[in-house]
Design an enzyme around this catalytic site. Structure first.
Site, mmCIF file in Angstrom:
data_model
loop_
_atom_site.group_PDB
_atom_site.id
_atom_site.type_symbol
_atom_site.label_atom_id
_atom_site.label_comp_id
_atom_site.label_asym_id
_atom_site.label_seq_id
_atom_site.Cartn_x
_atom_site.Cartn_y
_atom_site.Cartn_z
ATOM 1 C CB ILE A 191 -0.972 -0.007 1.202
ATOM 2 C CG1 ILE A 191 -1.921 -1.208 1.093
ATOM 3 C CG2 ILE A 191 -1.757 1.293 1.268
ATOM 4 C CD1 ILE A 191 -2.783 -1.458 2.313
ATOM 5 C CG ASP B 272 9.589 -0.467 4.991
ATOM 6 O OD1 ASP B 272 10.015 -1.390 5.727
ATOM 7 O OD2 ASP B 272 8.515 -0.533 4.390
ATOM 8 C CB CYS C 71 4.588 0.625 9.060
ATOM 9 S SG CYS C 71 4.230 1.823 10.330
ATOM 10 N N PRO C 72 2.569 -1.818 9.387
ATOM 11 C CG PRO C 72 3.421 -3.992 9.523
ATOM 12 C CD PRO C 72 3.707 -2.639 8.956
ATOM 13 C CB THR D 91 -5.188 4.505 5.122
ATOM 14 O OG1 THR D 91 -3.874 4.341 4.589
ATOM 15 C CG2 THR D 91 -5.807 5.787 4.601
ATOM 16 C CB SER D 92 -1.603 1.853 8.581
ATOM 17 O OG SER D 92 -1.031 0.573 8.634
ATOM 18 N NE ARG D 93 -5.283 -3.282 11.379
ATOM 19 C CZ ARG D 93 -5.745 -3.412 10.136
ATOM 20 N NH1 ARG D 93 -6.029 -2.341 9.432
ATOM 21 N NH2 ARG D 93 -5.951 -4.599 9.613
ATOM 22 C CG ASP E 223 -10.073 4.522 6.250
ATOM 23 O OD1 ASP E 223 -11.260 4.921 6.240
ATOM 24 O OD2 ASP E 223 -9.736 3.395 5.852
ATOM 25 C CD GLU F 128 -10.542 1.289 13.210
ATOM 26 O OE1 GLU F 128 -10.289 2.349 12.643
ATOM 27 O OE2 GLU F 128 -10.310 0.187 12.704
ATOM 28 C CG HIS G 200 -11.045 -0.021 8.811
ATOM 29 N ND1 HIS G 200 -10.371 -0.327 9.946
ATOM 30 C CD2 HIS G 200 -10.397 -0.662 7.813
ATOM 31 C CE1 HIS G 200 -9.358 -1.137 9.665
ATOM 32 N NE2 HIS G 200 -9.349 -1.347 8.361
HETATM 33 P P1 NAD Z 1 2.846 -4.804 3.649
HETATM 34 O O1 NAD Z 1 3.194 -5.925 4.550
HETATM 35 O O2 NAD Z 1 2.922 -5.006 2.164
HETATM 36 O O3 NAD Z 1 3.770 -3.538 3.993
HETATM 37 C C1 NAD Z 1 4.066 -3.126 5.285
HETATM 38 C C2 NAD Z 1 5.436 -2.453 5.249
HETATM 39 O O4 NAD Z 1 5.698 -1.913 6.536
HETATM 40 C C3 NAD Z 1 6.581 -3.426 4.916
HETATM 41 O O5 NAD Z 1 7.362 -2.917 3.866
HETATM 42 C C4 NAD Z 1 7.353 -3.500 6.218
HETATM 43 O O6 NAD Z 1 8.760 -3.691 6.019
HETATM 44 C C5 NAD Z 1 7.069 -2.126 6.806
HETATM 45 N N1 NAD Z 1 7.377 -2.058 8.218
HETATM 46 C C6 NAD Z 1 7.328 -3.046 9.156
HETATM 47 N N2 NAD Z 1 7.743 -2.574 10.336
HETATM 48 C C7 NAD Z 1 8.076 -1.273 10.150
HETATM 49 C C8 NAD Z 1 8.575 -0.258 10.996
HETATM 50 N N3 NAD Z 1 8.851 -0.500 12.294
HETATM 51 N N4 NAD Z 1 8.782 0.963 10.465
HETATM 52 C C9 NAD Z 1 8.539 1.210 9.161
HETATM 53 N N5 NAD Z 1 8.078 0.284 8.310
HETATM 54 C C10 NAD Z 1 7.837 -0.944 8.804
HETATM 55 O O7 NAD Z 1 1.407 -4.336 4.084
HETATM 56 P P2 NAD Z 1 0.337 -3.529 3.205
HETATM 57 O O8 NAD Z 1 -0.504 -4.484 2.445
HETATM 58 O O9 NAD Z 1 1.033 -2.426 2.511
HETATM 59 O O10 NAD Z 1 -0.589 -2.944 4.368
HETATM 60 C C11 NAD Z 1 -0.112 -1.926 5.245
HETATM 61 C C12 NAD Z 1 -1.126 -1.744 6.355
HETATM 62 O O11 NAD Z 1 -2.320 -1.179 5.818
HETATM 63 C C13 NAD Z 1 -1.599 -3.049 7.016
HETATM 64 O O12 NAD Z 1 -0.744 -3.409 8.064
HETATM 65 C C14 NAD Z 1 -2.965 -2.705 7.515
HETATM 66 O O13 NAD Z 1 -2.850 -2.323 8.854
HETATM 67 C C15 NAD Z 1 -3.396 -1.509 6.685
HETATM 68 N N6 NAD Z 1 -4.607 -1.744 5.874
HETATM 69 C C16 NAD Z 1 -5.628 -0.862 5.974
HETATM 70 C C17 NAD Z 1 -6.779 -1.025 5.205
HETATM 71 C C18 NAD Z 1 -7.926 -0.055 5.268
HETATM 72 O O14 NAD Z 1 -9.035 -0.371 4.794
HETATM 73 N N7 NAD Z 1 -7.750 1.133 5.798
HETATM 74 C C19 NAD Z 1 -6.879 -2.123 4.343
HETATM 75 C C20 NAD Z 1 -5.796 -3.002 4.265
HETATM 76 C C21 NAD Z 1 -4.650 -2.817 5.034
#
Ligand code: NAD
Length: 330
Positions: free
Chosen positions: A156, A175, A204-205, A231-233, A257, A262, A294
């Site tokens: 993402i 990252d 990031c997750p 938009t992550s968590r 988001d 939430e 979300h």
């Molecule tokens: P992904 O696993 O492809 O990418 C996550 C990236 O974060 C990786 O490159 C990883 O190396 C990096 N990372 C891990 N620890 C880190 C740190 N300490 N500092 C910096 N970077 C770090 O995941 P993705 O598919 O890109 O999803 C990202 C996040 O988006 C998910 O974890 C989820 O929480 C969120 N998400 C939100 C929605 C929504 O509807 N809003 C939908 C899907 C996912």
């Protein structure tokens, strides 16, 4: 295979039913209620259950699923932080998920939030409906030639970085692993990203190492007038510190988001309720904050991909060949 779906919304039913004919061995019953220790007994007689991002899959629920003979838990989402993995492992419950469905869906929503807070679309929409055509209070700034800071450049984050690049922004990235696809971005230390970016977007997750990554200290390091998008968590941002930062006029705008607290709100119509969480209400009271619930993933393409992968997960598991990259607990 008979699957019981929990927490089904009309769009879930429609999308899954649309693809079901391609999976002749699978039948689904849809429940509106979400899974919990009280509703888990309904799974008796089924081969698998399917749940979602905010379902309660703690030890108490898994105890009941185990008693019902459930051996397969299908998550129709990427995240699994709501599952007690130890308990699932003890009961030999296989968990399959949809690791990636449409990164562009979430990235485009992140950009939509960034544009909305930048150009005050949430305010101008209301103003024009009230026949107020004044531009006072609506001035934004060009993204072109500004700096975007992307924290987490996986699927993402990479899609968001490409959108920012397309807007003519300089892209900084942070990252723990560099993404070779992003040859236009510069990887920098977190502090440099924070102090140099006009737009910061979190991708990031949520893990122990990223919990409250955005807090009083990191907010202080940001540029004044920055736009922050999450938009992550929700747990990536310490909400109380964010509120202090907003009050200190640190942010041009904030687009969320996801946010702490939430869970009870996600995908529910609570318009007739008095919400008990004061921090969410406080966030909503600021004119430069836009919150969505979300919905980043919520596009037709993403739902189709989620249904296709979930049904393939079920079918491959039944054939004794679960898709290894989709197994949460190998
Ligand atoms: P992904 O696993 O492809 O990418 C996550 C990236 O974060 C990786 O490159 C990883 O190396 C990096 N990372 C891990 N620890 C880190 C740190 N300490 N500092 C910096 N970077 C770090 O995941 P993705 O598919 O890109 O999803 C990202 C996040 O988006 C998910 O974890 C989820 O929480 C969120 N998400 C939100 C929605 C929504 O509807 N809003 C939908 C899907 C996912």
């Amino acid at each position: 295979m008979k699957i019981l779906f929990y927490d089904t919304k009309p769009y879930d039913k429609e999308t899954f039913e649309h693809q079901l004919s391609q999976f002749p061995g699978i039948s689904i019953d849809f429940l509106k209620t979400d899974i919990s220790p009280k509703t888990a007994p309904l799974a008796k007689g089924y081969d698998a259950v399917c749940a979602f991002v905010s379902s309660d899959l703690g030890a108490a629920t898994l105890d009941v699923l185990h008693a019902c003979g459930i051996k397969l838990l299908l998550m129709r989402c990427a995240g699994f932080n709501n599952i007690d993995l130890e308990t699932a492992k003890r009961y030999g419950i296989t968990i399959l998920r949809v690791p990636g469905y449409s990164p562009e869906a979430v990235a485009e929503h992140a950009m939509a939030l960034a544009l909305a807070v930048n150009r005050h679309l949430h305010k101008s929409y209301i103003k024009v409906r009230e026949n107020n055509f004044s531009l006072v209070g609506l001035m934004g700034f060009n993204f072109h030639q500004k700096t975007a800071g992307i924290i987490g450049t996986g699927k993402i984050g990479a899609a968001m970085a490409k959108l920012c690049h397309g807007f003519g922004m300089k892209v900084l990235a942070y990252d723990i692993h560099q993404n070779p696809e992003l040859d236009f971005a510069s990887y920098v230390e977190l502090d440099e990203l924070l102090s140099s970016s006009d737009l910061i977007s979190l991708h990031c997750p949520l893990m122990d190492s990223t919990y409250h990554l955005i807090n009083k200290d990191t907010i202080e390091k940001m540029k004044d007038g920055v736009i922050l998008i999450n938009t992550s968590r929700g747990g990536l941002i310490k909400t109380d510190d964010l509120i202090l930062g907003i009050r200190a006029r640190k942010f041009f705008g904030v687009g969320l988001d996801v946010y702490e607290e939430e869970t009870k709100n996600v995908f529910e119509d609570r318009s007739d309720e008095i919400l008990e969480h004061s921090t969410t209400s406080r966030l909503l009271s600021f004119p430069n904050v836009v919150i969505t619930s979300h919905q980043g993933f919520f596009t037709q393409e993403a739902l189709d991909a989620i249904a296709g992968t979930t049904l393939s997960n079920a079918s491959a598991y039944e054939a004794g060949n679960p898709i290894s990259g989709n197994i949460v607990n190998p």
